[in-house]
Design a protein around this motif. Structure first.
Motif, PDB file in Angstrom:
ATOM      1  N   ARG A 197     -44.661   7.159 -18.881  1.00  0.00           N
ATOM      2  CA  ARG A 197     -44.859   5.712 -18.805  1.00  0.00           C
ATOM      3  C   ARG A 197     -43.677   5.072 -18.091  1.00  0.00           C
ATOM      4  O   ARG A 197     -42.522   5.315 -18.438  1.00  0.00           O
ATOM      5  N   GLY A 202     -55.532  -0.070 -20.467  1.00  0.00           N
ATOM      6  CA  GLY A 202     -54.899   0.561 -19.328  1.00  0.00           C
ATOM      7  C   GLY A 202     -55.432   1.965 -19.066  1.00  0.00           C
ATOM      8  O   GLY A 202     -56.514   2.331 -19.540  1.00  0.00           O
ATOM      9  N   GLY A 235     -45.671  -1.145 -17.551  1.00  0.00           N
ATOM     10  CA  GLY A 235     -46.925  -0.515 -17.952  1.00  0.00           C
ATOM     11  C   GLY A 235     -47.477   0.508 -16.999  1.00  0.00           C
ATOM     12  O   GLY A 235     -48.539   1.091 -17.256  1.00  0.00           O
TER      13      GLY A 235
END
Length: 248
Positions: A163, A209, A167
């Motif tokens: 990550r 996401g 984001g």
């Protein structure tokens, strides 16, 4: 939105066939390819005949580049074996590949890093040969200016997700056709998955996401191990049989 990412096939046509069948079994039709398609002591020509008609969004890897930039007599063993099997239209296809591209305005694709097709993005190598997760700030630095929620790379053959800031997610789907290898740079080291299966990833977008789902697919890896040995590559034979490398 859902699609599959494959990388580092390295001329392993039965591994590619098994992965494509598994992708179809998941009901997925969209696939991207992160390069290093044919190089290896296996079945480069058969792999090219299987892969090219799919017309997948594909970026060029370092070994793809070697096959079109180097003279055969200057190639390393894996590239030379592959080059001998490839026809002119296979090499023309490699020449047509970009070094990076954007898929569906969502995913940035490259083989290794945006500026260097031979640099590990997510891993570092210690002088004693230990391969470890690269510090976050170094990974972030290589992603500077890439403003897409999903970034895909290959090259190290290690399935991994990291990550990033804001984001963003960077994913290496692992290798379809080569589960372990030795390299000399920047220091002598081994990369080993510890299994002989073909690896790839499914990427799925939801309200929260992107999520990667890593898959390992069995195939007749011993047939490829036997072929590698017959082609004078006992190191590849060991990697394909076990997912590990013999001692240096």
């Amino acid at each position: 939105m859902q699609f599959a990412a494959i990388a580092d096939i390295h001329g392993n046509h039965p591994a590619l066939a098994a992965v494509l069948a598994d992708i179809r079994a998941q009901g997925i039709s969209d696939i991207v390819d992160l390069g290093d398609c044919f190089s290896g002591p296996l079945g480069a020509g058969k792999t090219a005949d299987l892969l090219i008609p799919f017309a997948l969004p594909t970026v060029r890897g370092n070994h793809d580049r070697y096959l079109i930039e180097q003279k055969p007599e200057a190639m390393h063993a894996s590239d030379k074996v592959a080059h001998e099997q490839l026809l002119p239209h296979h090499l023309d296809w490699l020449r047509s590949l970009p070094t990076k591209l954007v898929y569906q305005e969502e995913a940035y694709l490259c083989h290794a890093t945006p500026g260097d097709d031979n640099l590990y993005w997510l891993e570092s190598v210690a002088p004693e040969g230990h391969v470890f997760l690269k510090p976050q700030e170094e990974i972030e630095a290589l992603a500077e200016g890439i403003d897409f929620p999903l970034i895909l790379c290959g090259h190290t053959h290690i399935p991994r997700a990291v990550r990033l800031s804001h984001g963003r997610l960077i994913v290496n789907p692992g290798s379809v056709g080569c589960p372990a290898y030795n390299d000399e740079k920047p220091y002598p080291h081994k990369v080993e998955t510890g299994h002989p299966m073909a690896s790839y990833a499914i990427l799925e977008k939801s309200a929260s996401g992107w999520t990667p789902y890593f898959r390992n697919v069995p195939y007749d890896h011993m047939a490829m191990s036997t072929l590698a040995k017959a082609n004078g590559r006992p190191d590849w034979a060991a990697a394909l049989a076990t997912g590990r490398m013999p001692p240096f």
